[in-house]
Write a protein that holds these residues in place. Sequence first.
Motif, PDB file in Angstrom:
ATOM      1  N   GLU A   1      -3.744   9.873  17.019  1.00  0.00           N
ATOM      2  CA  GLU A   1      -2.314  10.005  17.335  1.00  0.00           C
ATOM      3  C   GLU A   1      -1.627   8.660  17.080  1.00  0.00           C
ATOM      4  OE1 GLU A   1      -0.682  12.561  19.262  1.00  0.00           O
ATOM      5  OE2 GLU A   1      -2.423  13.915  19.287  1.00  0.00           O
ATOM      6  N   GLY A   2      -0.347   8.709  16.899  1.00  0.00           N
ATOM      7  CA  GLY A   2       0.457   7.476  16.867  1.00  0.00           C
ATOM      8  C   GLY A   2       0.129   6.530  15.715  1.00  0.00           C
ATOM      9  N   ILE A   3      -0.265   7.102  14.579  1.00  0.00           N
ATOM     10  CA  ILE A   3      -0.650   6.254  13.443  1.00  0.00           C
ATOM     11  C   ILE A   3       0.519   5.379  12.978  1.00  0.00           C
ATOM     12  CG2 ILE A   3      -1.294   6.279  10.992  1.00  0.00           C
ATOM     13  CD1 ILE A   3      -3.165   8.550  11.551  1.00  0.00           C
ATOM     14  N   ILE A   4       1.705   5.988  12.877  1.00  0.00           N
ATOM     15  CA  ILE A   4       2.850   5.234  12.339  1.00  0.00           C
ATOM     16  C   ILE A   4       3.141   4.012  13.228  1.00  0.00           C
ATOM     17  CG2 ILE A   4       5.311   5.351  11.718  1.00  0.00           C
ATOM     18  CD1 ILE A   4       3.661   7.012   9.801  1.00  0.00           C
ATOM     19  N   ASP A   5       3.002   4.205  14.563  1.00  0.00           N
ATOM     20  CA  ASP A   5       3.229   3.064  15.467  1.00  0.00           C
ATOM     21  C   ASP A   5       2.207   1.955  15.229  1.00  0.00           C
ATOM     22  OD1 ASP A   5       5.381   4.273  16.595  1.00  0.00           O
ATOM     23  OD2 ASP A   5       4.224   5.218  18.226  1.00  0.00           O
ATOM     24  N   THR A   6       0.938   2.356  15.094  1.00  0.00           N
ATOM     25  CA  THR A   6      -0.101   1.353  14.818  1.00  0.00           C
ATOM     26  C   THR A   6       0.221   0.601  13.535  1.00  0.00           C
ATOM     27  OG1 THR A   6      -1.652   2.966  15.698  1.00  0.00           O
ATOM     28  CG2 THR A   6      -2.610   1.017  14.637  1.00  0.00           C
ATOM     29  N   LEU A   7       0.643   1.345  12.522  1.00  0.00           N
ATOM     30  CA  LEU A   7       0.970   0.705  11.252  1.00  0.00           C
ATOM     31  C   LEU A   7       2.102  -0.296  11.458  1.00  0.00           C
ATOM     32  CD1 LEU A   7       0.932   3.799   8.809  1.00  0.00           C
ATOM     33  CD2 LEU A   7      -0.871   2.089   9.108  1.00  0.00           C
TER      34      LEU A   7
ATOM     35  N   THR B   1     -12.301 -14.639   5.302  1.00  0.00           N
ATOM     36  CA  THR B   1     -10.970 -14.063   5.116  1.00  0.00           C
ATOM     37  C   THR B   1     -10.632 -13.219   6.335  1.00  0.00           C
ATOM     38  OG1 THR B   1     -11.450 -13.926   2.773  1.00  0.00           O
ATOM     39  CG2 THR B   1      -9.541 -12.684   3.544  1.00  0.00           C
ATOM     40  N   GLU B   2      -9.505 -13.542   6.960  1.00  0.00           N
ATOM     41  CA  GLU B   2      -9.097 -12.742   8.115  1.00  0.00           C
ATOM     42  C   GLU B   2      -8.379 -11.506   7.643  1.00  0.00           C
ATOM     43  OE1 GLU B   2      -6.844 -14.122  11.556  1.00  0.00           O
ATOM     44  OE2 GLU B   2      -7.834 -16.058  11.197  1.00  0.00           O
ATOM     45  N   SER B   3      -8.648 -10.396   8.308  1.00  0.00           N
ATOM     46  CA  SER B   3      -7.894  -9.194   7.958  1.00  0.00           C
ATOM     47  C   SER B   3      -7.651  -8.370   9.209  1.00  0.00           C
ATOM     48  CB  SER B   3      -8.646  -8.378   6.912  1.00  0.00           C
ATOM     49  OG  SER B   3      -9.875  -7.941   7.442  1.00  0.00           O
ATOM     50  N   ILE B   4      -6.745  -7.414   9.092  1.00  0.00           N
ATOM     51  CA  ILE B   4      -6.470  -6.514  10.220  1.00  0.00           C
ATOM     52  C   ILE B   4      -7.758  -5.745  10.507  1.00  0.00           C
ATOM     53  CG2 ILE B   4      -5.074  -4.533  10.970  1.00  0.00           C
ATOM     54  CD1 ILE B   4      -3.000  -5.514   8.782  1.00  0.00           C
ATOM     55  N   PRO B   5      -8.191  -5.703  11.769  1.00  0.00           N
ATOM     56  CA  PRO B   5      -9.479  -5.057  12.050  1.00  0.00           C
ATOM     57  C   PRO B   5      -9.472  -3.569  11.692  1.00  0.00           C
ATOM     58  CG  PRO B   5      -8.483  -5.986  14.056  1.00  0.00           C
ATOM     59  CD  PRO B   5      -7.531  -6.246  12.956  1.00  0.00           C
ATOM     60  N   GLU B   6     -10.633  -3.080  11.312  1.00  0.00           N
ATOM     61  CA  GLU B   6     -10.777  -1.666  10.975  1.00  0.00           C
ATOM     62  C   GLU B   6     -10.727  -0.834  12.246  1.00  0.00           C
ATOM     63  OE1 GLU B   6     -14.250  -0.258   8.636  1.00  0.00           O
ATOM     64  OE2 GLU B   6     -13.882  -2.074   7.449  1.00  0.00           O
ATOM     65  N   ALA B   7      -9.975   0.245  12.225  1.00  0.00           N
ATOM     66  CA  ALA B   7      -9.946   1.127  13.393  1.00  0.00           C
ATOM     67  C   ALA B   7     -11.094   2.135  13.270  1.00  0.00           C
ATOM     68  CB  ALA B   7      -8.607   1.848  13.434  1.00  0.00           C
ATOM     69  N   ALA B   8     -11.576   2.620  14.414  1.00  0.00           N
ATOM     70  CA  ALA B   8     -12.610   3.666  14.369  1.00  0.00           C
ATOM     71  C   ALA B   8     -11.911   4.997  14.120  1.00  0.00           C
ATOM     72  CB  ALA B   8     -13.361   3.695  15.687  1.00  0.00           C
TER      73      ALA B   8
ATOM     74  N   ILE C   1       0.865  -1.181   0.000  1.00  0.00           N
ATOM     75  CA  ILE C   1       0.000   0.000   0.000  1.00  0.00           C
ATOM     76  C   ILE C   1       0.900   1.230   0.000  1.00  0.00           C
ATOM     77  CG2 ILE C   1      -1.717   1.359   1.274  1.00  0.00           C
ATOM     78  CD1 ILE C   1      -2.853  -1.257   2.356  1.00  0.00           C
ATOM     79  N   LEU C   2       0.639   2.120  -0.961  1.00  0.00           N
ATOM     80  CA  LEU C   2       1.386   3.372  -1.058  1.00  0.00           C
ATOM     81  C   LEU C   2       0.437   4.472  -0.592  1.00  0.00           C
ATOM     82  CD1 LEU C   2       3.949   4.785  -2.161  1.00  0.00           C
ATOM     83  CD2 LEU C   2       2.825   4.918  -4.375  1.00  0.00           C
ATOM     84  N   ALA C   3       0.725   5.052   0.600  1.00  0.00           N
ATOM     85  CA  ALA C   3      -0.207   6.025   1.175  1.00  0.00           C
ATOM     86  C   ALA C   3       0.380   7.426   1.110  1.00  0.00           C
ATOM     87  CB  ALA C   3      -0.526   5.650   2.611  1.00  0.00           C
ATOM     88  N   PHE C   4      -0.384   8.350   0.562  1.00  0.00           N
ATOM     89  CA  PHE C   4       0.072   9.735   0.427  1.00  0.00           C
ATOM     90  C   PHE C   4      -0.169  10.526   1.711  1.00  0.00           C
ATOM     91  CE2 PHE C   4       0.768  10.889  -4.215  1.00  0.00           C
ATOM     92  CZ  PHE C   4       0.991   9.582  -4.601  1.00  0.00           C
ATOM     93  N   GLU C   5      -0.887   9.915   2.662  1.00  0.00           N
ATOM     94  CA  GLU C   5      -1.261  10.647   3.877  1.00  0.00           C
ATOM     95  C   GLU C   5      -1.473   9.634   4.987  1.00  0.00           C
ATOM     96  OE1 GLU C   5      -4.065  12.968   6.535  1.00  0.00           O
ATOM     97  OE2 GLU C   5      -4.266  10.976   5.692  1.00  0.00           O
ATOM     98  N   ARG C   6      -1.143  10.031   6.238  1.00  0.00           N
ATOM     99  CA  ARG C   6      -1.172   9.090   7.370  1.00  0.00           C
ATOM    100  C   ARG C   6      -2.535   8.468   7.658  1.00  0.00           C
ATOM    101  NH1 ARG C   6       2.205  12.628  10.705  1.00  0.00           N
ATOM    102  NH2 ARG C   6       0.310  13.337  11.732  1.00  0.00           N
ATOM    103  N   LEU C   7      -3.555   9.334   7.782  1.00  0.00           N
ATOM    104  CA  LEU C   7      -4.887   8.825   8.134  1.00  0.00           C
ATOM    105  C   LEU C   7      -5.396   7.863   7.051  1.00  0.00           C
ATOM    106  CD1 LEU C   7      -7.370   8.936  10.028  1.00  0.00           C
ATOM    107  CD2 LEU C   7      -8.164  10.926   8.749  1.00  0.00           C
ATOM    108  N   GLU C   8      -5.083   8.181   5.808  1.00  0.00           N
ATOM    109  CA  GLU C   8      -5.521   7.307   4.712  1.00  0.00           C
ATOM    110  C   GLU C   8      -4.767   5.979   4.749  1.00  0.00           C
ATOM    111  OE1 GLU C   8      -8.335   8.033   3.190  1.00  0.00           O
ATOM    112  OE2 GLU C   8      -8.220   9.800   4.480  1.00  0.00           O
ATOM    113  N   ALA C   9      -3.526   6.013   5.235  1.00  0.00           N
ATOM    114  CA  ALA C   9      -2.765   4.770   5.414  1.00  0.00           C
ATOM    115  C   ALA C   9      -3.476   3.882   6.424  1.00  0.00           C
ATOM    116  CB  ALA C   9      -1.349   5.086   5.884  1.00  0.00           C
ATOM    117  N   LEU C  10      -3.894   4.498   7.526  1.00  0.00           N
ATOM    118  CA  LEU C  10      -4.569   3.747   8.578  1.00  0.00           C
ATOM    119  C   LEU C  10      -5.898   3.182   8.076  1.00  0.00           C
ATOM    120  CD1 LEU C  10      -4.481   2.878  11.523  1.00  0.00           C
ATOM    121  CD2 LEU C  10      -5.529   5.063  12.157  1.00  0.00           C
TER     122      LEU C  10
END
Lengths: 190, 577
Positions: free
Chosen positions: A115-121, B322-329, A73-82
Amino acid sequence: MADNKNIMIVGVGGQGTLLASRILGNVIIDLGFDVKVSEVHGMSQRGGSVVTYVKYGEKVSSPIIDKSEADIILAFERLEALRALPFLKKGGKMIVNDRSINPMPVITGAAEYPEGIIDTLKQNADVISLDALELAEKAGSIKAVNVVLIGVLAKSTDIPYEVWVETIKKTVPEKFLEINLKAFELGYRI
Amino acid sequence: MKKLLLGNAAVARGAYEAGCKLVSSYPGTPSTEITESVVEYDNIYVEWAPNEKVAAEVAIGASIAGGRAMSCMKHVGLNVMADPVFTVSYIGANGGLVFCVADDPGMHSSQNEQDSRHYAEAAKIPMLEPSDSSECKEFTKAAFKLSEEFDTPVFIRLSTRVSHSQSLVELCDPEDAPLKDYEKNIPKHVMMPAMAKGRHVVVEQRTEKLKALAVNCNFNKVEKNGSKIGVIAAGTTYVYAKEALGDKVDYLKLGLVYPLSENLIKNFAKDYDELWVIEELDPVIETFVKSIGVKCKGKECFTLLGEYSQNMIKKAVLGIDTESIPEAAIPNRPPVLCVGCPHRGTFYVLKKLGLTVSGDIGCYTLGAVAPLQSVDTTICMGASVSAAHGMAKVRGEEFNKKLVSVIGDSTFIHSGITGLIDIVYNKGANTVIILDNSITGMTGHQQNPTTGKTIRGEATKQVDLELLCKAVGVERVRIEDPFDLKGFEAAVKEELAADEPSVIIAQRPCALLKSVKYTGRCTVEADKCKSCKMCMKLGCPAISFKDGKAVIDHSQCNGCGLCVNVCPFGAIKKEEK
Ligand SMILES: Cc1ncc(C[n+]2csc(CCOP(=O)(O)OP(=O)(O)O)c2C)c(N)n1
Ligand code: SF4
Ligand code: SF4
C-alpha cells in the motif's frame, strides 16, 4: 562522463515498454549523441518484470544502470516503480503510471501488494504520477499508454519538443500516427 | 552510415559484410536474434536446424565446401554441438568458419551459468570477445579472416548484455568472398586415428602461432592513463570497469580471450603496483595470469556468481561504497504462462491427477511455478523423456502409472525423439505428452520442423508427430486438446493404465500466434461464485480474488474460455465484446 544521462524504463512484460525505448533511442541518435539501449529478452517477457536502460552523452561505456545511477525512471506500473527506486540518483525524477498489475505471488495470496507506494516514492524522489491509461483512452486507444508516458518523459528532458514529434512520425506506423501524436501531446502537457 | 544495432544484429551484419554464405542455428536466448537478423540479408542462406549439433555440422560442411559459414547458439547449445566442434578443430576451415556462442551470466533465461571460455581452451579454438555492437560487427568480420588465415574454426563469445544492448555501428559494404575451391583431402578431412594424429600436431602449432599473434593484434589493446593500478578485462567487464574507474587505472582490454599470451600479460603487468583481473563467471584469465607467475587480484574480491556491475567494481578496486535508497521487501514478479496459454490446461489436469511430471525446457517449464507447481524436474532439452525412462526402470510399474513426461514440439524434435526410441527399444511403458503449440515459444516464436514453415516464412514439409512416434514403435499415439479438460483427463488416465509406451499429442496453438483469435472475455457472476477457488488453481494472471469472490480483469483476459470449464457452479460466463 559526468554529463551522461541515464534513463530507466520499467514495467511488466507485455506492457509495451519496448516501443517507448525505441522512440527514446531514435530521438537520441537524431541529436548525435553516443547511446546505449539495453534490455533483457526471453523468459522475463512472459509477464515478469522488465527493465530497459537508456544511456546517452558524449561517450557511453557500460550499457547497464547500477543502483543510484538513474537520472530518470519511467515506470509503467507502481510496484515496478518501487522495485526500481534504489536505482534512482539522489534528486532523480520518477515518472510513474499510477496503475497496478498484480504479480502471481499476490494473486495466489502468498504476498500482498504494498500500500502507499506513491507516498514512499515521494519521500525519496521527485515524483510525477499520472493515470496514463485514462489519457491514452482520451487519445483514442488504450494501447497508446507508452506514448503518453514518453510525452511526460520528453517534458522532463532538455531535448526539444520538435525532435520528439519528428521521431514519433518516423517510428510509428502511419495508421496509428494520429492517435500516438495526440497521446504524446497529452503526456507532454500534463 | 551509423545505426543503432543490437549486439546480436551487429554480429549478423558482420557476417553479411564478410560475405558469409550460410548460417545454421538452433534458437536459444540470448543468441536467437543473430540468426533472426540474418533473414534481412537475401544473399545468405539461413536456416533453423533441429538442434545445435546439426546446425554446427551444416556450417562445417559449408566451410569444407569452400563457403564462409556461421552457427550461433546459447551457452548450453555449445554442449549439444561439442562433438563436431572438438573434431573440426583438427580439420580446420576452408571457407571461414565461425561459432558464435552467447553466455548468460545472471541466468536471465537459462538453466545454468556455464562459462563457454572453457570450451575454447578444451577444443583449442581461438575465441574473440566483443564489448559492444560495433565490436560485434568488426570482430565477426575479423573472425572469418582469422579462420581462413589460421585454418581454424573461430569462436565469438557474447553475453546477455552484449547480445541485448543496442549501440551505434558504422555500416560498410559487403566484401566479396567468393567460394574457395573444394578439394578432396583425405588426411585433412577424414578424422580417423592415423590422420587425426597428424592434425593434432598442426593444432598445437596453430595455437603457438595464435599466441604470437595475441601480442600484437587489434583485438587486444593497452590504454595508459599513468596509473599505478592495472586492470585486465574483456567483454562486459571492460565497459563496466571503464565506467566505474574511468582514467584512474590503466587497462589491458582483451579481445582475443583464447589463446592468452604470456608475453603480452607479463609486459603489461610489469608497470603496476596493483594488478586486477576483472571477469564474470569463472577465473579463466586470472588462473592463466597466476600460472605464469604474475600476481593479481580477482575472484577473492569479486564473485563466481552472476553479473558484475559498476558499483561492485568501484568498491573492490577503489574501496568506494555507493549509497543508494534501500531496497524495500516487496513481492517479486516471476514470469508466468500467458493468458490463454495452451499449456495451462495440461498442467491443470496433471496437477489434479497428482502425477509426477518429468519436465523439460520451454514455456512449459513455467508449469513449475505456483499455483500450478506441477513439474517435478527440469534438466536439459530432451531429458523429460529419457529421465522418466530411468525413473520408471528403478522405481517400477506402480510409479510409472503415475508418471508422465512433458515436452514441447521444438524440444521433442531437438532431442526428445531419441529418448522415446530408448523407451520403445528397451521395453519401457512410459507416457509422453508432447505439448504441440505449433511454435518454438520460449525463445520468441521461431519456426521448427513441426510447423511447416522455414525461418524465411516459406512453406515446407512438416514433420507429422503422430506418424513419427508410430514409426519408432509407439502403438498408442493420440491427439488431444488440452482445453478439453474432461477429455484430456480421461486420455491421460487411459494411457497411464496401458502396459506399453504411449504418446499424447496435446495440440493447441500458442496464444500469441497471429493465427490464434480468441474473442470476447469472461466475467464471474458474483452471486453464483461460491468462493471455492477452483478457478484460482489455473494460475491465470487475469483471475484474482477480491472480497471473497473471484474476479476477472478484463484488461488482461483474452477470452480463451478455459476457466469456464473449471468453475463447478457455472459462475464464469463468456461474453462477446
Ligand atoms: C541446448 C539448448 N538449446 C536451446 C535452449 C533454449 N531453449 C529453451 S526452450 C527452447 C524451445 C522451446 O520450444 P518448445 O519445446 O516448442 O516449447 P514452447 O516454449 O513452445 O512451449 C529453446 C530453444 C536450451 N535451453 N538448451
Ligand atoms: S508464448 Fe505461447 S506457449 Fe509460451 S507461455 Fe505464452 S501462450 Fe504459452
Ligand atoms: S480469465 Fe479465463 S478466459 Fe480469460 S484468459 Fe484467463 S482463463 Fe482465459
